[in-house]
Design a protein around this motif. Structure first.
Motif, PDB file in Angstrom:
ATOM      1  N   LEU A 111       2.376   0.588 -11.219  1.00 43.30           N
ATOM      2  CA  LEU A 111       1.802   1.715 -10.490  1.00 43.30           C
ATOM      3  C   LEU A 111       0.284   1.743 -10.638  1.00 43.30           C
ATOM      4  O   LEU A 111      -0.443   1.910  -9.647  1.00 43.30           O
ATOM      5  CB  LEU A 111       2.399   3.030 -10.998  1.00 43.30           C
ATOM      6  CG  LEU A 111       1.853   4.317 -10.373  1.00 43.30           C
ATOM      7  CD1 LEU A 111       2.202   4.378  -8.895  1.00 43.30           C
ATOM      8  CD2 LEU A 111       2.407   5.545 -11.097  1.00 43.30           C
ATOM      9  N   ALA A 112      -0.197   1.560 -11.867  1.00 42.29           N
ATOM     10  CA  ALA A 112      -1.643   1.585 -12.106  1.00 42.29           C
ATOM     11  C   ALA A 112      -2.340   0.462 -11.346  1.00 42.29           C
ATOM     12  O   ALA A 112      -3.405   0.658 -10.761  1.00 42.29           O
ATOM     13  CB  ALA A 112      -1.935   1.469 -13.602  1.00 42.29           C
ATOM     14  N   PHE A 113      -1.723  -0.705 -11.337  1.00 45.20           N
ATOM     15  CA  PHE A 113      -2.343  -1.814 -10.618  1.00 45.20           C
ATOM     16  C   PHE A 113      -2.282  -1.591  -9.110  1.00 45.20           C
ATOM     17  O   PHE A 113      -3.251  -1.859  -8.394  1.00 45.20           O
ATOM     18  CB  PHE A 113      -1.660  -3.139 -10.966  1.00 45.20           C
ATOM     19  CG  PHE A 113      -2.326  -4.329 -10.337  1.00 45.20           C
ATOM     20  CD1 PHE A 113      -3.370  -4.966 -10.988  1.00 45.20           C
ATOM     21  CD2 PHE A 113      -1.946  -4.793  -9.093  1.00 45.20           C
ATOM     22  CE1 PHE A 113      -4.014  -6.045 -10.398  1.00 45.20           C
ATOM     23  CE2 PHE A 113      -2.567  -5.864  -8.496  1.00 45.20           C
ATOM     24  CZ  PHE A 113      -3.611  -6.497  -9.156  1.00 45.20           C
ATOM     25  N   GLY A 114      -1.139  -1.092  -8.632  1.00 45.18           N
ATOM     26  CA  GLY A 114      -0.982  -0.894  -7.197  1.00 45.18           C
ATOM     27  C   GLY A 114      -1.949   0.123  -6.631  1.00 45.18           C
ATOM     28  O   GLY A 114      -2.458  -0.042  -5.521  1.00 45.18           O
ATOM     29  N   ALA A 144      -3.423   3.647  -2.432  1.00 44.54           N
ATOM     30  CA  ALA A 144      -3.143   2.267  -2.820  1.00 44.54           C
ATOM     31  C   ALA A 144      -3.322   1.314  -1.646  1.00 44.54           C
ATOM     32  O   ALA A 144      -3.813   0.190  -1.808  1.00 44.54           O
ATOM     33  CB  ALA A 144      -1.726   2.158  -3.376  1.00 44.54           C
ATOM     34  N   GLN A 145      -2.958   1.761  -0.446  1.00 44.67           N
ATOM     35  CA  GLN A 145      -3.022   0.892   0.728  1.00 44.67           C
ATOM     36  C   GLN A 145      -4.443   0.731   1.250  1.00 44.67           C
ATOM     37  O   GLN A 145      -4.863  -0.368   1.615  1.00 44.67           O
ATOM     38  CB  GLN A 145      -2.117   1.452   1.834  1.00 44.67           C
ATOM     39  CG  GLN A 145      -0.635   1.352   1.491  1.00 44.67           C
ATOM     40  CD  GLN A 145       0.237   2.133   2.449  1.00 44.67           C
ATOM     41  OE1 GLN A 145      -0.244   2.686   3.437  1.00 44.67           O
ATOM     42  NE2 GLN A 145       1.529   2.208   2.155  1.00 44.67           N
ATOM     43  N   ASN A 146      -5.199   1.824   1.287  1.00 44.17           N
ATOM     44  CA  ASN A 146      -6.571   1.735   1.796  1.00 44.17           C
ATOM     45  C   ASN A 146      -7.377   2.914   1.254  1.00 44.17           C
ATOM     46  O   ASN A 146      -7.218   4.053   1.707  1.00 44.17           O
ATOM     47  CB  ASN A 146      -6.589   1.738   3.323  1.00 44.17           C
ATOM     48  CG  ASN A 146      -7.938   1.324   3.888  1.00 44.17           C
ATOM     49  OD1 ASN A 146      -8.974   1.854   3.508  1.00 44.17           O
ATOM     50  ND2 ASN A 146      -7.926   0.343   4.801  1.00 44.17           N
ATOM     51  N   LYS A 197       2.566  -8.502   1.164  1.00 42.95           N
ATOM     52  CA  LYS A 197       1.394  -9.360   1.277  1.00 42.95           C
ATOM     53  C   LYS A 197       0.161  -8.494   1.438  1.00 42.95           C
ATOM     54  O   LYS A 197       0.113  -7.579   2.253  1.00 42.95           O
ATOM     55  CB  LYS A 197       1.526 -10.294   2.473  1.00 42.95           C
ATOM     56  CG  LYS A 197       0.415 -11.338   2.556  1.00 42.95           C
ATOM     57  CD  LYS A 197       0.671 -12.320   3.677  1.00 42.95           C
ATOM     58  CE  LYS A 197      -0.432 -13.381   3.729  1.00 42.95           C
ATOM     59  NZ  LYS A 197      -0.200 -14.364   4.807  1.00 42.95           N
ATOM     60  N   GLU A 198      -0.860  -8.772   0.609  1.00 40.55           N
ATOM     61  CA  GLU A 198      -2.098  -7.991   0.673  1.00 40.55           C
ATOM     62  C   GLU A 198      -2.906  -8.369   1.902  1.00 40.55           C
ATOM     63  O   GLU A 198      -2.978  -9.533   2.296  1.00 40.55           O
ATOM     64  CB  GLU A 198      -2.931  -8.238  -0.599  1.00 40.55           C
ATOM     65  CG  GLU A 198      -2.258  -7.710  -1.845  1.00 40.55           C
ATOM     66  CD  GLU A 198      -3.138  -7.831  -3.059  1.00 40.55           C
ATOM     67  OE1 GLU A 198      -4.325  -8.160  -2.888  1.00 40.55           O
ATOM     68  OE2 GLU A 198      -2.643  -7.601  -4.174  1.00 40.55           O
ATOM     69  N   MET A 199      -3.522  -7.358   2.478  1.00 41.47           N
ATOM     70  CA  MET A 199      -4.336  -7.577   3.663  1.00 41.47           C
ATOM     71  C   MET A 199      -5.738  -8.034   3.279  1.00 41.47           C
ATOM     72  O   MET A 199      -6.244  -7.645   2.276  1.00 41.47           O
ATOM     73  CB  MET A 199      -4.409  -6.285   4.491  1.00 41.47           C
ATOM     74  CG  MET A 199      -3.036  -5.755   4.913  1.00 41.47           C
ATOM     75  SD  MET A 199      -2.109  -6.912   5.952  1.00 41.47           S
ATOM     76  CE  MET A 199      -3.129  -6.868   7.428  1.00 41.47           C
TER      77      MET A 199
END
Length: 292
Positions: free
Chosen positions: A27-30, A176-178, A290-292
């Motif tokens: 969670l912390a990394f995400g 986390a996403q943006n 997959k990371e953008m």
């Protein structure tokens, strides 16, 4: 066959607890893209806190899990709010190295501090569950491991539902996403970071109490769980709650079945081989996006 079925069940039971430990790291990394190298040492601290509460108040370890969760949430929240957030504010990199170095130093400080205060002798507790077994068709199931597994699985699923269904959970996932878009939408990034890191360390608090009935506690135990947690996060996919659950179960099963077939040393080698294969052929993890 019965021996391997026994090992499979033991692996799944301990793997569920591994997953709860690792999901906080994931969670912390995400959310913040930070690698918390003090994660295992914070688990060690939570185990000692659980031990002190058990010794002084005589509470059930599974009741203590609630207390340590609250205590460790506060520790994580304050740590993020007072120190890590200031480090992040000075960093421009997506995955800031300064935080990694700080948490690595914090881990060394905690382990050596505990060694200086309580010494190197391990401690353990005896509860009313200690040594109790359920016997089903000649398969022995440890009662404390079973209870810990159920609670660990429940905590993991509750976190997943929290992230998916609640307003705060959606804000955490959006951050986390943006980060930039989330900020433009009015989400307080610092508050989200504080809460996410607090939840991450709260899960360490729960896990410390769950491990107490069948693990001895020592100043060096954090190192073992720290490396396992990183392997589980990579296996499941960075930032994925269900991935951490899957990764924890896989590691637990490999350890127990590998230990039964060969030895504990070869079992640990097998975990590392699986870890390398996932890095080579599915670098985003089994359930990672997959990371953008």
């Amino acid at each position: 066959m019965g021996v391997y079925l026994q090992s499979l069940i033991d692996g799944l039971l301990i793997g569920g607890v591994y997953a709860t430990i690792a999901v906080g790291l994931s969670l912390a990394f995400g959310v913040m893209r930070i690698i918390n190298w003090a994660y295992g040492e914070l688990l060690m601290i939570s185990m000692y806190v659980s031990y002190v509460i058990f010794s002084s108040l005589g509470l059930d370890p599974y009741v203590i899990a609630v207390i340590t969760a609250v205590i460790m949430f506060g520790v994580g929240y304050l740590l993020q709010n007072t120190i890590i957030s200031n480090i992040l504010a000075r960093e421009t990199a997506r995955e800031p190295v300064s935080v990694l170095l700080f948490t690595a130093g914090l881990g060394m400080f905690l382990s050596n501090g505990v060694l200086a205060i309580v010494g190197s002798a391990p401690v353990s507790v005896i509860t009313k569950y200690s040594g109790k077994m359920l016997v089903i068709n000649d398969i022995f199931i440890s009662v404390p491991k079973l209870i810990s597994f159920v609670i660990a699985l429940l905590c993991t699923l509750l976190l997943y539902l929290f992230l998916q269904k609640s307003e705060m959970g959606r804000a955490i996932r959006a951050t986390a996403q943006n980060r930039q878009v989330a900020t433009l939408m009015g989400i307080n990034q610092k508050k989200i970071y504080n809460i996410a890191f607090g939840i991450s360390i709260a899960l360490v608090g729960v896990s410390g109490a769950l491990l107490l009935p069948y693990y001895t506690v020592s100043y060096s135990i954090g190192t073992t769980f720290s490396f396992k947690s990183f392997i589980i996060v990579v296996l499941g996919g960075k930032g994925s709650v269900l991935g951490a659950l899957l990764g924890g179960l896989i590691v637990g099963v490999i350890e127990k079945i590998g230990g039964q077939m060969f030895s504990d040393t070869y079992a640990q080698m097998a975990v590392f081989v699986v870890f390398v294969l996932v890095l080579l052929f599915k670098p985003n993890g089994l359930l990672g996006e997959k990371e953008m």
